[in-house]
Design an enzyme around this catalytic site. Structure first.
Site, PDB file in Angstrom:
ATOM      1  N   LYS A 105      74.333  24.983  48.793  1.00 33.36           N
ATOM      2  CA  LYS A 105      73.403  24.473  49.814  1.00 33.36           C
ATOM      3  C   LYS A 105      72.767  23.167  49.346  1.00 33.36           C
ATOM      4  CE  LYS A 105      69.959  27.344  47.600  1.00 33.36           C
ATOM      5  NZ  LYS A 105      69.069  28.480  47.681  1.00 33.36           N
TER       6      LYS A 105
ATOM      7  N   TYR B 256      51.728  -0.630  37.820  1.00 33.07           N
ATOM      8  CA  TYR B 256      50.634  -0.470  38.774  1.00 33.07           C
ATOM      9  C   TYR B 256      49.441   0.272  38.174  1.00 33.07           C
ATOM     10  CZ  TYR B 256      53.817  -1.718  42.610  1.00 33.07           C
ATOM     11  OH  TYR B 256      54.678  -2.357  43.444  1.00 33.07           O
TER      12      TYR B 256
HETATM   13  C1  LIG Z   1      69.147  29.204  46.587  1.00 35.47           C
HETATM   14  C2  LIG Z   1      69.551  30.630  46.668  1.00 35.47           C
HETATM   15  C3  LIG Z   1      70.234  31.241  45.608  1.00 35.47           C
HETATM   16  C4  LIG Z   1      70.496  30.533  44.304  1.00 35.47           C
HETATM   17  O1  LIG Z   1      69.323  30.408  43.530  1.00 35.47           O
HETATM   18  P1  LIG Z   1      69.358  29.750  42.074  1.00 35.47           P
HETATM   19  O2  LIG Z   1      68.018  30.018  41.534  1.00 35.47           O
HETATM   20  O3  LIG Z   1      69.620  28.288  42.268  1.00 35.47           O
HETATM   21  O4  LIG Z   1      70.461  30.395  41.334  1.00 35.47           O
HETATM   22  C5  LIG Z   1      70.698  32.535  45.794  1.00 35.47           C
HETATM   23  N1  LIG Z   1      70.468  33.202  46.947  1.00 35.47           N
HETATM   24  C6  LIG Z   1      69.800  32.652  47.985  1.00 35.47           C
HETATM   25  C7  LIG Z   1      69.596  33.438  49.221  1.00 35.47           C
HETATM   26  C8  LIG Z   1      69.312  31.353  47.874  1.00 35.47           C
HETATM   27  O5  LIG Z   1      68.634  30.822  48.898  1.00 35.47           O
END
Ligand SMILES: *Cc1c(COP(=O)(O)O)cnc(C)c1O
Length: 364
Positions: A42, A255
């Site tokens: 994702k 800055y």
């Molecule tokens: C993002 C996510 C994961 C993976 O999590 P990590 O901590 O990056 O391993 C697994 N399951 C779901 C439903 C997620 O949204």
């Protein structure tokens, strides 16, 4: 790190993504868990590029891929990925037809959405069971309400998600008990069950479930020093030194004059700033690597540039400064850099912007 001859062809700043290391991480966590892999790709594979990441992960024969939106799934289908792609974020009823025509697998959580999916012709779907995160899914103690829908259109899988898998606070065990209770009240057991993210997998021995859902681990984010399994670094952020100057004692840098030279110092400028995702929180506290030695960020990180104190390092323009990843024997992890700025390593990796060109290695 590229050789000097290939260096001139590199942009002024870039993100190296080591796909061979990514594949080794995927193999390591799958072997450790003794379960099938659902890589979470994702958010454009946490910013590293979902299509090249999935292309590399095809070598480990994952069960499916996990995404968070229909658009992300469509991109992968467009790139020729034919495995199941599960959309883990809830889908509005009005979006289900589009999800179905892209050949994606929804996660569903209500009688209404299950019946709507069945009416569209159905196909595999995963039942989202909420056990304490209170984000998405049917509450563990209410799955009984879905019995009719589940009998009419049974899910291919059921899953839950842990909120604090990186902590030894008993919450994972509590959520797991709730998950098992919920499974016990389903009219039939789905063929597949999954629950574990990276931290839950890496901190335990083998998985009690059929599949694991790591994201972070694949990309080189660890789950704490006490985790049973540590990932290899996958991401290296590099930038060429563009300019150097001698700053006299009592002069300030950047800055708001947050840093003052106590004595004459040599200050180098690179073209990476918060507009690239190198967070402003790293002002005065971040560190980079120059020829394997740490050099500190001085003054505020600006949108396009950041300054480092390179006094005594014999730096030259065009030398490569490593902001994250490996340089010789030295390594800056996501956890380390994020800790300096007191922000989340997840935000650091997913926040790297496209202006930092992605350079892939180990694709085959
Ligand atoms: C993002 C996510 C994961 C993976 O999590 P990590 O901590 O990056 O391993 C697994 N399951 C779901 C439903 C997620 O949204």
């Amino acid at each position: 790190m590229p050789t000097q001859s290939s260096l001139d062809a590199m942009p002024r700043a870039w993100v190296e993504v080591d796909l061979a290391a990514l594949v080794r991480n995927a193999r390591a966590i799958t072997a450790h868990a003794r379960a099938r892999l659902i890589p979470m790709i994702k958010a454009d594979a946490y910013g590293l590029g979902a299509v090249p990441v999935a292309g590399a992960l095809e070598r480990v024969d994952p069960f499916a891929y996990g995404v968070s939106s229909i658009i992300e799934g469509e991109e992968l289908r467009g790139a020729g990925i034919s495995r199941p792609i599960i959309v883990f974020t809830p889908t509005l009823l009005s979006d289900l037809p589009r999800l179905r025509s892209a050949g994606l697998t929804p996660s569903l959580e209500s009688s209404e959405s299950i019946h709507a999916w069945a009416a569209l012709g159905g196909g595999d779907w995963h039942l989202a069971i909420e056990t304490g995160m209170h984000r998405a899914g049917i509450a563990w103690d209410r799955v009984g309400e879905l019995s009719d829908a589940l009998r009419a259109c049974p899910p291919a899988a059921a899953f839950t998600h842990y909120h604090s898998a990186e902590a030894d606070d008993g919450s994972l065990e509590r959520q797991e008990r709730r998950f098992r209770d919920a499974l016990g009240s389903l009219p039939a057991q789905p063929a597949l069950l999954h629950a574990e993210n990276s931290a839950a997998t890496a901190r335990r021995q083998s998985s009690p479930w059929h599949c694991i859902r790591p994201g972070a681990f694949l990309y080189g984010l660890g789950s704490g020093e006490t985790a049973a399994l540590q990932p290899e670094p996958v991401v290296h952020i590099r930038a060429k030194i563009l300019e150097r100057r001698q700053v006299a004692a009592n002069e300030t840098v950047s800055y708001h004059a947050l840093w003052t030279a106590q004595e004459p110092r040599e200050i180098a400028t690179i073209a990476v700033g918060y507009g690239d995702g190198y967070r402003r929180h790293l002002s005065n506290v971040g560190r980079g690597l120059l020829a394997g030695r740490e050099v500190p960020v001085v003054g505020a990180v600006t949108m396009d540039m950041t300054m480092f104190d390179v006094t005594g390092h014999g730096a030259r323009d065009g030398d490569v400064l490593t902001l994250l990843g490996r340089d010789g024997d030295a390594l800056l992890t996501f956890e380390q850099v994020a800790a300096w700025g007191a922000f989340s390593p997840y935000e650091l990796i997913t926040g790297l912007r496209q202006r930092l060109q992605r350079v892939y290695s180990g694709a085959q």
